[in-house]
Design an enzyme around this catalytic site. Structure first.
Site, PDB file in Angstrom:
ATOM      1  N   GLU A   6     -13.057   3.780  -1.070  1.00  0.00           N
ATOM      2  CA  GLU A   6     -12.649   2.552  -1.747  1.00  0.00           C
ATOM      3  C   GLU A   6     -13.145   1.363  -0.911  1.00  0.00           C
ATOM      4  O   GLU A   6     -12.734   1.201   0.239  1.00  0.00           O
ATOM      5  CB  GLU A   6     -11.118   2.538  -1.833  1.00  0.00           C
ATOM      6  N   LYS A  28       9.360  -5.958   0.151  1.00  0.00           N
ATOM      7  CA  LYS A  28       8.517  -6.531   1.202  1.00  0.00           C
ATOM      8  C   LYS A  28       7.133  -6.855   0.650  1.00  0.00           C
ATOM      9  O   LYS A  28       6.361  -5.970   0.307  1.00  0.00           O
ATOM     10  CB  LYS A  28       8.338  -5.564   2.374  1.00  0.00           C
ATOM     11  N   GLU A  64       1.673   4.396  -5.503  1.00  0.00           N
ATOM     12  CA  GLU A  64       0.495   3.998  -6.286  1.00  0.00           C
ATOM     13  C   GLU A  64      -0.570   3.597  -5.282  1.00  0.00           C
ATOM     14  O   GLU A  64      -0.439   2.576  -4.615  1.00  0.00           O
ATOM     15  CB  GLU A  64       0.888   2.859  -7.228  1.00  0.00           C
ATOM     16  N   CYS A 101      -7.082  -1.658  -7.385  1.00  0.00           N
ATOM     17  CA  CYS A 101      -7.060  -0.222  -7.127  1.00  0.00           C
ATOM     18  C   CYS A 101      -7.759   0.561  -8.240  1.00  0.00           C
ATOM     19  O   CYS A 101      -8.347   1.601  -7.991  1.00  0.00           O
ATOM     20  CB  CYS A 101      -5.628   0.260  -6.947  1.00  0.00           C
TER      21      CYS A 101
HETATM   22  P1  NDP Z   1      -1.697  -1.275   3.290  1.00  0.00           P
HETATM   23  O1  NDP Z   1      -1.481   0.012   2.600  1.00  0.00           O
HETATM   24  O2  NDP Z   1      -1.641  -1.316   4.775  1.00  0.00           O
HETATM   25  O3  NDP Z   1      -0.661  -2.378   2.762  1.00  0.00           O
HETATM   26  C1  NDP Z   1       0.199  -2.242   1.655  1.00  0.00           C
HETATM   27  C2  NDP Z   1       1.609  -2.694   2.027  1.00  0.00           C
HETATM   28  O4  NDP Z   1       2.211  -1.763   2.925  1.00  0.00           O
HETATM   29  C3  NDP Z   1       1.662  -4.032   2.725  1.00  0.00           C
HETATM   30  O5  NDP Z   1       2.840  -4.713   2.340  1.00  0.00           O
HETATM   31  C4  NDP Z   1       1.718  -3.607   4.179  1.00  0.00           C
HETATM   32  O6  NDP Z   1       2.199  -4.611   5.028  1.00  0.00           O
HETATM   33  C5  NDP Z   1       2.649  -2.424   4.107  1.00  0.00           C
HETATM   34  N1  NDP Z   1       2.559  -1.483   5.213  1.00  0.00           N
HETATM   35  C6  NDP Z   1       1.555  -1.338   6.136  1.00  0.00           C
HETATM   36  N2  NDP Z   1       1.835  -0.332   6.978  1.00  0.00           N
HETATM   37  C7  NDP Z   1       3.028   0.186   6.587  1.00  0.00           C
HETATM   38  C8  NDP Z   1       3.842   1.273   7.066  1.00  0.00           C
HETATM   39  N3  NDP Z   1       3.467   2.039   8.073  1.00  0.00           N
HETATM   40  N4  NDP Z   1       5.005   1.534   6.424  1.00  0.00           N
HETATM   41  C9  NDP Z   1       5.382   0.798   5.366  1.00  0.00           C
HETATM   42  N5  NDP Z   1       4.665  -0.233   4.877  1.00  0.00           N
HETATM   43  C10 NDP Z   1       3.499  -0.541   5.471  1.00  0.00           C
HETATM   44  O7  NDP Z   1      -3.071  -1.871   2.807  1.00  0.00           O
HETATM   45  P2  NDP Z   1      -3.980  -2.929   3.605  1.00  0.00           P
HETATM   46  O8  NDP Z   1      -3.532  -4.254   3.247  1.00  0.00           O
HETATM   47  O9  NDP Z   1      -4.072  -2.618   5.055  1.00  0.00           O
HETATM   48  O10 NDP Z   1      -5.396  -2.617   2.975  1.00  0.00           O
HETATM   49  C11 NDP Z   1      -6.170  -1.549   3.505  1.00  0.00           C
HETATM   50  C12 NDP Z   1      -6.951  -0.886   2.411  1.00  0.00           C
HETATM   51  O11 NDP Z   1      -6.052  -0.304   1.480  1.00  0.00           O
HETATM   52  C13 NDP Z   1      -7.780  -1.833   1.572  1.00  0.00           C
HETATM   53  O12 NDP Z   1      -9.014  -2.073   2.150  1.00  0.00           O
HETATM   54  C14 NDP Z   1      -7.876  -1.081   0.280  1.00  0.00           C
HETATM   55  O13 NDP Z   1      -8.914  -0.159   0.341  1.00  0.00           O
HETATM   56  C15 NDP Z   1      -6.563  -0.358   0.187  1.00  0.00           C
HETATM   57  N6  NDP Z   1      -5.582  -1.026  -0.673  1.00  0.00           N
HETATM   58  C16 NDP Z   1      -5.303  -0.466  -1.862  1.00  0.00           C
HETATM   59  C17 NDP Z   1      -4.411  -1.080  -2.713  1.00  0.00           C
HETATM   60  C18 NDP Z   1      -4.091  -0.487  -4.026  1.00  0.00           C
HETATM   61  O14 NDP Z   1      -3.498  -1.160  -4.864  1.00  0.00           O
HETATM   62  N7  NDP Z   1      -4.416   0.747  -4.260  1.00  0.00           N
HETATM   63  C19 NDP Z   1      -3.782  -2.348  -2.386  1.00  0.00           C
HETATM   64  C20 NDP Z   1      -4.101  -2.834  -1.078  1.00  0.00           C
HETATM   65  C21 NDP Z   1      -4.973  -2.188  -0.279  1.00  0.00           C
HETATM   66  P3  NDP Z   1       1.120  -5.659   5.610  1.00  0.00           P
HETATM   67  O15 NDP Z   1       0.430  -6.290   4.480  1.00  0.00           O
HETATM   68  O16 NDP Z   1       1.919  -6.647   6.302  1.00  0.00           O
HETATM   69  O17 NDP Z   1       0.230  -4.860   6.499  1.00  0.00           O
END
Ligand code: NDP
Length: 483
Positions: free
Chosen positions: A395, A190, A264, A298
Site C-alpha cells: 500500500e 482517539k 478495517e 484504504c
Molecule cells: P496507523 O495504523 O499507525 O494509525 C492509525 C491510528 O492508530 C492512529 O490514530 C494512530 O495514532 C493509532 N495507533 C498507532 N499505533 C497504535 C498502537 N500501537 N495501538 C493503538 N493505536 C495506535 O497508521 P499511520 O498513520 O502510521 O500510517 C501508516 C500506514 O498505514 C500508511 O502509510 C498507510 O499505508 C496505512 N494506513 C491505512 C489506513 C486505512 O484506512 N487502511 C489509514 C491510515 C494509514 P497516531 O496517528 O497518533 O500514530
C-alpha cells in the site's frame, strides 16, 4: 498570433469561518479538561503552519475517559429508549449540516485534502451517517431479528474504544460513533495525531446537542494513547481503522480477553478495465479511484488492470486527463489534489516510488509546479509493472498508480486476487453478466461496477484477508455494536 493560455484564477474558500483556539484539552465527561501529559502541535500540511497545541492523553487520562463513558453507559445511555437516543443523533446530524462549511474548512486545513472533497464528499457523508443510524436506533429488533427473543431489542456491548486514522478524520469518526451510539454504547475515541481538530469541533457539536456527558469522549494523542485505550480493562469493544501492522498489534493485545474487535485495515485494490468498457468514463473512474484524497484511501484503486488490446489507447487518454489535474492549495475550490498529510507519509510515498523505478517500472507524471512549503507529490503512474514489484504489492497510500495488463477475464481475476489484501475492487465493462461473474470471483469486500469510491451509509464496507474483519455501514454495521 501566439496561442493564448487560459489560467484558472485563484478561488480560495475563506478560512475566517473557523475559529481555531491556540490550544485544546481533552473532551471527557462532556467538558474540555486539561490532560496530565504533554501536548503536541498540529500543523497544516499545505503550509507547515502550526494550527494549534493539542493535549496528549496518557494512561491516567484514558482511564478517566473510560470511567466517564462507563458511568454514562450504566446510568443514562443504555437505559434510554432507542427513540430518545435517535433524537440526539438527529440533532447531531442537523448541527453537522448547519456547521458544514466550518467543518469542511477545518478538515482541509488540518488534513490537506481539497475543499471540494471535504465540502462535497466528506461532510455530507458524515451527516448522512448520523441520519441513517438515527433511523435505526428504535428499530434494532428488526435489524437483527434472530439475535434476541422475538420483539426484544438486542443489547449494546458497553464502552467502545475507537481509534481512527488521518485520511478521513471526520468521516471515520462518523463511521465509528454513529452506529455505536445508535445501539446504546458509549465511546472513547482517539483521532490520529496529525488530524485531531475536527474531532474536537465534533465534541463542541455534542455539547451543542446537549448529549448527556460521558456518552462521547475524545482523547487526543499518538500511538501510546491508542495503546492505552485498547489495553484498558473496562473497554468492551475495540474498533480500529488504520494500518495492517497496528491492526495486528491490536489483535494480539485483545487476544484472550472478552473484548470484541473490528479491524478495517489496508488495501491494494484492482481497478479492472475490459476492452468493451466506455473508456472516457473509465478514465474518470481511474482518476477518482487513485487521486481522490491524494490516494490516502484504504480502498483506492491503486492497481490498474487493463486489457492488453486497449492498454495503449487507455493510457494515452489517462495521461491526457492527468495533465489537467490541479495540485495545490487545499482551500482553493479548483484544486483536485491537495497536500500529502505529513512529512512521514511523503517520505514513504517517495521511497516506494523510487523502489518502483529501481525495479524497472516506467515512471510518468504530468508537468506540474508544486508549492515550495508543505508536503506535495505529483500524480504519478507506473507502467510495465509486474506482480512481483513492491509497488504492485504494498500500500503506497499516495497519488501513485501501478498499471498492469491482462488478456482474459480469468487472468484478470487471478492478478486482482494476488494480494494479501481484499478490501475493494472495480470492474469496467459493458456486460452486466461479466460484472456479476467478476464480482463473484473477486475476493474483495466491495466491488464497484462502472464506478469507484462510492460511499453510502446504507452499504456495508469491510475487508477480507489482511484488510481486516467486521463490517461498517448499513445494517451489518450495527452487528459490531450489539450482543
Ligand atoms: P496507523 O495504523 O499507525 O494509525 C492509525 C491510528 O492508530 C492512529 O490514530 C494512530 O495514532 C493509532 N495507533 C498507532 N499505533 C497504535 C498502537 N500501537 N495501538 C493503538 N493505536 C495506535 O497508521 P499511520 O498513520 O502510521 O500510517 C501508516 C500506514 O498505514 C500508511 O502509510 C498507510 O499505508 C496505512 N494506513 C491505512 C489506513 C486505512 O484506512 N487502511 C489509514 C491510515 C494509514 P497516531 O496517528 O497518533 O500514530
Amino acid at each position: 498570433m501566439a496561442d493564448t493560455i487560459f489560467e484558472y484564477a485563484p478561488a480560495p474558500e475563506s478560512r475566517s469561518i473557523v475559529d481555531i483556539r491556540p490550544s485544546y484539552g481533552l473532551f471527557v465527561d462532556g467538558a474540555f479538561v486539561d490532560g496530565h501529559g504533554k501536548s503536541f502541535k498540529t500543523i497544516s500540511p499545505a503550509t507547515e503552519e502550526v494550527l494549534a497545541e493539542v493535549a496528549e492523553a496518557d494512561e491516567a487520562d484514558v482511564d478517566l475517559a473510560v470511567k466517564a463513558a462507563r458511568r454514562a453507559y450504566d446510568r443514562v445511555w443504555s437505559k434510554m429508549p432507542g427513540r430518545e437516543r435517535a433524537k440526539y443523533l438527529y440533532r447531531i446530524a442537523r448541527t453537522i449540516q448547519e456547521r458544514s462549511r466550518e467543518l469542511a474548512v477545518l478538515e482541509s486545513l488540518d488534513n490537506g485534502k481539497p475543499i471540494k472533497e471535504s465540502r462535497d464528499v466528506d461532510v455530507p457523508t458524515v451527516a448522512a451517517h448520523f441520519f441513517y443510524y438515527a433511523g435505526w436506533a428504535d428499530k434494532l429488533a428488526y435489524a437483527m431479528p434472530h439475535s434476541a427473543g422475538r420483539g426484544a431489542d438486542p443489547q449494546p456491548l458497553g464502552v467502545a474504544g475507537q481509534i481512527i486514522p488521518w485520511n478521513f478524520p471526520l468521516l471515520m469518526l462518523a463511521w465509528k460513533i454513529a452506529p455505536a451510539l445508535a445501539c446504546g454504547n458509549t465511546v472513547v475515541l482517539k483521532p490520529a495525531e496529525t488530524t485531531p481538530l475536527t474531532a474536537l469541533l465534533f465534541a463542541e457539536i455534542c455539547q451543542q446537542a446537549d448529549l448527556p456527558p460521558g456518552v462521547v469522549n475524545i482523547v487526543t494523542g499518538a500511538g501510546a494513547t491508542g495503546q492505552a485505550l485498547v489495553g484498558h480493562p473496562d473497554v468492551d469493544k475495540v474498533a480500529f481503522t488504520g494500518s495492517t501492522e497496528v491492526g495486528k498489534a491490536i489483535a494480539r493485545t485483545v487476544a484472550g480477553t472478552t473484548k470484541r474487535v473490528t479491524l478495517e485495515l489496508g488495501g491494494k485494490a484492482a481497478n479492472i478495465v475490459f476492452d468493451d468498457a466506455p473508456l472516457d468514463q473509465a478514465v474518470e473512474g481511474i482518476v477518482n479511484g487513485i487521486f481522490f484524497n491524494q490516494g490516502h484511501v484504504c480502498c483506492a484503486g491503486s492497481r490498474l488492470l487493463v486489457q492488453e488490446s486497449i492498454a495503449d489507447e487507455l493510457l494515452a487518454k489517462l495521461k491526457r486527463r492527468m495533465s489537467t489535474l490541479r495540485v495545490g492549495d487545499p482551500l482553493d475550490k479548483n484544486t483536485d489534489i491537495g497536500a500529502i498529510n505529513s512529512a512521514e507519509q511523503l517520505a514513504k510515498i517517495r521511497e516506494l516510488s523510487e523502489i518502483g523505478e529501481a525495479e524497472g517500472a516506467g515512471r510518468w507524471s504530468p508537468e506540474c509546479e508544486l508549492p515550495s512549503n508543505g508536503f506535495w507529490f505529483p500524480p504519478t503512474l507506473f507502467t510495465g509493472v509486474s506482480q512481483a514489484h513492491r509497488i504492485a504489492r504494498e500500500e503506497i497510500f499516495g497519488p501513485v498508480l501501478s498499471v498492469l495488463t491482462f488478456r482474459t477475464p480469468s487472468e484478470a481475476v487471478e492478478k486482482a486476487n494476488n494480494t494479501p489484501y481484499g478490501l475493494s475492487a472495480g470492474v469496467w465493462t459493458d456486460k452486466g453478466s461479466r460484472i456479476l461473474s467478476m464480482a463473484n470471483q473477486l475476493r474483495a469486500g466491495v466491488v464497484w461496477a462502472n464506478t469507484f469510491n462510492k460511499f453510502d451509509p446504507t452499504s456495508p464496507f469491510g475487508g477480507y484477508k489482511e484488510s481486516g474483519y467486521g463490517r461498517e455501514g448499513g445494517r451489518h454495521g450495527l452487528e459490531a455494536y450489539l450482543k
